[in-house]
Write an enzyme that holds these catalytic residues in place. Structure first.
Site, short mmCIF file in Angstrom:
data_model
loop_
_atom_site.label_atom_id
_atom_site.label_comp_id
_atom_site.label_asym_id
_atom_site.label_seq_id
_atom_site.Cartn_x
_atom_site.Cartn_y
_atom_site.Cartn_z
N GLU A 68 45.58 36.39 52.06
CA GLU A 68 45.49 35.37 51.28
C GLU A 68 44.87 34.02 51.67
OE1 GLU A 68 48.73 32.81 48.27
OE2 GLU A 68 49.43 34.32 49.54
N THR A 99 60.81 25.44 50.01
CA THR A 99 59.94 25.67 48.60
C THR A 99 60.85 25.71 47.56
OG1 THR A 99 57.85 26.34 49.97
CG2 THR A 99 58.21 26.69 47.54
N LYS A 128 52.38 40.11 53.60
CA LYS A 128 51.39 38.89 53.35
C LYS A 128 51.23 37.85 54.25
CE LYS A 128 52.17 35.33 51.02
NZ LYS A 128 52.42 34.46 50.04
N SER A 139 48.99 38.35 41.69
CA SER A 139 50.14 38.34 42.59
C SER A 139 50.71 36.99 42.18
CB SER A 139 49.65 38.61 43.93
OG SER A 139 50.96 38.37 44.71
N LYS A 149 56.26 38.53 53.40
CA LYS A 149 55.85 37.47 53.85
C LYS A 149 55.94 37.45 55.33
CE LYS A 149 56.25 32.47 53.98
NZ LYS A 149 54.80 32.03 53.75
N LYS A 187 44.25 38.58 48.35
CA LYS A 187 44.74 37.69 47.20
C LYS A 187 44.10 36.25 47.03
CE LYS A 187 49.23 35.79 46.21
NZ LYS A 187 50.69 35.82 46.18
N ARG A 207 62.15 23.67 44.03
CA ARG A 207 62.10 24.45 42.51
C ARG A 207 63.60 24.39 42.07
NH1 ARG A 207 57.60 29.00 43.42
NH2 ARG A 207 56.07 27.54 44.43
#
Length: 332
Positions: free
Chosen positions: A176, A28, A135, A291, A96, A218, A32
């Protein structure tokens, strides 16, 4: 251990603060970085995360940072491990722990989050490295035929099993369940999908005896799909989001930290502000904070572009966005 988890959960949703999600996978963040002309290497990823974590005064607005597996093992240029750096600022390090998405067999268009295998060992390692919360992200697609009940239940079960393992190891789980913005669905379709998702989630958490008092939710805000011709304004988003939460989330949950889900920094802050203003009117039982990942990072990354001389300006852009989001938590 229970009192420690309660204190961590309370700190994560402290008044006027929210979380920085800096847990992008290498794939990811490569996408970006490519968009701003930066090569993604272990060194550039470390430099960029250090830029964020050392921004002067970031702890005024950020209560916790979600790290990626690579990042929790990294250190500053001066050799200070990132979890230690954050803790010294009074910012809780998190991690994570899911292993990403795979297609759900026989359910076209729906996905499942993997990572339960070996999770206990990873949780213990992360705790020793300084993590105090974790998470796990599930994604729910919306269309005229989605989501299906089996997909909702499969993802809810995984979130519940993850959350239970976290609590056993003294880590506060962030659960989440993200209803995606991808698509042309309207806000009512998002509402229905979000309500169904959260019903299944909390039923699964109860079945697995997860303590609601020691977790953070979340969720997505209730929004129309990105390609929907009619985009709701902040007041409608706030009304729909709180209606959904009050139908599905137990009052025992100590806090809710919204994901930005691809919204711009200004849109996410405007919606969060409206949600908190309405929460004050209707008496919502939970603190409502943020978040955010892209809503805090897109601007700073575009300024930085991998150049050391842009570091201070990028840090200021990050602080400006964190301040905006923190103000929205107070409804101002």
């Amino acid at each position: 251990m229970a009192s420690e988890m309660a204190a961590i959960a309370a700190q994560l949703v402290a008044p006027g603060k929210g979380l920085l999600a800096a847990d992008e996978s290498n794939r990811t963040i490569e996408k970006r970085f490519r968009s701003v002309g930066v090569e993604s290497t272990e060194a550039t990823r470390r430099d960029y995360r250090e830029l964020l974590f050392t921004a002067p005064g970031m702890e005024q607005y950020i209560s916790g940072v979600i790290l990626f597996d690579e990042t929790i093992r990294q250190a500053t240029a001066d050799g200070v491990p990132f979890p230690e750096l954050l803790a010294a600022k009074g910012v809780l390090p998190g991690i994570k722990v899911d292993k990403g998405l795979v297609d759900l067999p026989f359910f076209p268009g729906e996905r499942f989050t993997q990572g339960l295998d070996g999770l206990e060992e990873r949780l213990e390692d992360y705790r020793q490295r300084g993590a105090r919360f974790a998470k796990w992200r599930a994604v729910i697609a919306v269309s005229d035929r989605l989501p299906t009940l089996p997909a909702l239940r499969a993802n809810a079960e995984a979130l519940a099993r993850y959350a239970g393992l976290c609590q056993v190891h003294g880590l506060v789980p962030i659960v989440e369940p993200e209803v995606l913005m991808d698509g042309s669905h309207d806000i009512e379709a998002c509402f229905q999908a979000t309500e169904a998702t959260q019903h299944e989630l909390f039923e699964a958490l109860a079945r697995y005896r997860v303590a609601f008092e020691h977790l953070i939710l979340k969720p997505n805000m209730v929004l129309a799909g990105a390609d929907c011709p009619r985009q709701a304004g902040p007041e409608e988003v706030a009304e729909k989001t709180l209606q959904c939460l009050k139908r599905t989330v137990p009052a025992a949950v100590p806090g809710i930290a919204f994901l930005s889900g691809g919204q711009s920094d200004t849109t996410a802050a405007a919606n969060l502000k409206a949600i908190n203003q309405r929460a004050a009117q209707v008496g919502a039982p939970w603190p409502l904070t943020f978040s955010f990942s892209r809503a805090l990072q897109a601007g700073p990354m575009a300024i930085w572009r991998g150049q050391a001389e842009n570091r201070a300006a990028a840090q200021q852009a990050f602080l400006d966005r964190a301040r905006l989001a923190a103000a929205a938590v107070a409804g101002g």
